[in-house]
Motif scaffolding. Structure first.
Motif, PDB file in Angstrom:
ATOM      1  N   LEU A   1     -25.067  -3.214  32.061  1.00  0.00           N
ATOM      2  CA  LEU A   1     -25.662  -2.075  32.772  1.00  0.00           C
ATOM      3  C   LEU A   1     -25.218  -0.760  32.144  1.00  0.00           C
ATOM      4  N   LEU A   2     -23.949  -0.680  31.779  1.00  0.00           N
ATOM      5  CA  LEU A   2     -23.399   0.526  31.157  1.00  0.00           C
ATOM      6  C   LEU A   2     -24.067   0.800  29.814  1.00  0.00           C
TER       7      LEU A   2
ATOM      8  N   LEU B   1     -24.400   0.484  39.473  1.00  0.00           N
ATOM      9  CA  LEU B   1     -24.346   1.595  38.528  1.00  0.00           C
ATOM     10  C   LEU B   1     -25.642   2.367  38.701  1.00  0.00           C
ATOM     11  N   ASN B   2     -25.516   3.640  39.053  1.00  0.00           N
ATOM     12  CA  ASN B   2     -26.659   4.521  39.244  1.00  0.00           C
ATOM     13  C   ASN B   2     -26.394   5.836  38.517  1.00  0.00           C
TER      14      ASN B   2
ATOM     15  N   LYS C   1     -21.403  11.175  30.797  1.00  0.00           N
ATOM     16  CA  LYS C   1     -21.928  10.309  29.741  1.00  0.00           C
ATOM     17  C   LYS C   1     -20.849  10.016  28.706  1.00  0.00           C
ATOM     18  N   SER C   2     -20.049  11.006  28.339  1.00  0.00           N
ATOM     19  CA  SER C   2     -19.007  10.775  27.329  1.00  0.00           C
ATOM     20  C   SER C   2     -17.924   9.828  27.853  1.00  0.00           C
ATOM     21  N   GLU C   3     -17.609   9.893  29.150  1.00  0.00           N
ATOM     22  CA  GLU C   3     -16.640   8.950  29.731  1.00  0.00           C
ATOM     23  C   GLU C   3     -17.204   7.529  29.719  1.00  0.00           C
ATOM     24  N   CYS C   4     -18.502   7.393  29.990  1.00  0.00           N
ATOM     25  CA  CYS C   4     -19.153   6.076  29.942  1.00  0.00           C
ATOM     26  C   CYS C   4     -19.164   5.527  28.520  1.00  0.00           C
ATOM     27  N   GLU C   5     -19.417   6.386  27.550  1.00  0.00           N
ATOM     28  CA  GLU C   5     -19.413   5.938  26.162  1.00  0.00           C
ATOM     29  C   GLU C   5     -18.026   5.490  25.728  1.00  0.00           C
ATOM     30  N   LYS C   6     -16.997   6.195  26.182  1.00  0.00           N
ATOM     31  CA  LYS C   6     -15.614   5.795  25.888  1.00  0.00           C
ATOM     32  C   LYS C   6     -15.312   4.440  26.535  1.00  0.00           C
ATOM     33  N   LEU C   7     -15.724   4.246  27.785  1.00  0.00           N
ATOM     34  CA  LEU C   7     -15.521   2.979  28.475  1.00  0.00           C
ATOM     35  C   LEU C   7     -16.258   1.859  27.751  1.00  0.00           C
ATOM     36  N   LYS C   8     -17.476   2.115  27.346  1.00  0.00           N
ATOM     37  CA  LYS C   8     -18.267   1.122  26.600  1.00  0.00           C
ATOM     38  C   LYS C   8     -17.556   0.746  25.297  1.00  0.00           C
ATOM     39  N   GLU C   9     -16.992   1.731  24.623  1.00  0.00           N
ATOM     40  CA  GLU C   9     -16.244   1.505  23.382  1.00  0.00           C
ATOM     41  C   GLU C   9     -15.016   0.617  23.644  1.00  0.00           C
TER      42      GLU C   9
END
Length: 182
Positions: A63-64, A109-110, A140-148
């Motif tokens: 989802l992320l 996740l919304n 968005k940048s925190e989500c990208e870091k989490l995804k990484e």
């Protein structure tokens, strides 16, 4: 009220440049879960957040991944729905989906605007979104870091068909070499 005991078993790191949002693996009163939440400045006192089980983690990652890709190509304009929750108002811009259950609520996740700009919102909601549980909002940048972190630590996103491209090439070359030497 009973004091909640916790022990940080693994700290995957801060997601924000301010160092207040962390992804960790924590033992909460004997229950080990992945944890996504805001913490005090010293990183020792937990604030609002959400725990994620090992079973939920891969669905959450998917989802992320969809969410971060969607927000790069789409800027939502009109809310899908607006929900009034006490003094707060949640404008649902995009609903990405559910990654687990928490009692009679689904963990979702919304992409929501709570009145301070749209952010990714990770929390439990009931079916009609009239009630929500504690959760966390991420940029968005925190989500990208989490995804990484999830890709690095758990190897999500690397293998689409059960084998990486590199392994496919290596195995293909080994097969061809063995055929040539028969």
């Amino acid at each position: 009220m009973a004091k909640i005991e916790f022990k940080i078993l693994k700290d995957y790191g801060a997601l924000s440049e301010y160092g207040d949002v962390y992804f960790r693996y924590i033992d909460w009163n004997g229950y080990e879960k992945y944890d996504l939440r805001r913490w005090s400045d010293d990183g020792e006192e937990p604030y609002k957040g959400i725990t994620i089980s090992e079973e939920e983690l891969e669905t959450f990652y998917q989802l992320l991944q969809e969410g971060t890709e969607t927000i790069t190509t789409l800027t939502p304009r009109m809310p899908l729905k607006t929900v009034k929750l006490g003094k707060a108002t949640a404008k649902f811009l995009i609903e990405f989906g559910s990654f687990g259950e928490n009692g009679n609520m689904s963990r979702q996740l919304n992409y929501i605007d709570w009145g301070h700009g749209a952010k990714f919102d990770i929390r439990p909601w009931n079916d009609d979104h009239s009630t929500c549980g504690k959760g966390v909002t991420l940029t968005k940048s925190e989500c990208e870091k989490l995804k990484e972190i999830l890709e690095t630590e758990f190897e999500y996103g690397e293998q689409e068909y059960g084998i990486s491209f590199e392994d496919f090439v290596v195995r293909g070359n080994i097969f061809r070499c063995s055929k040539n030497h028969e």
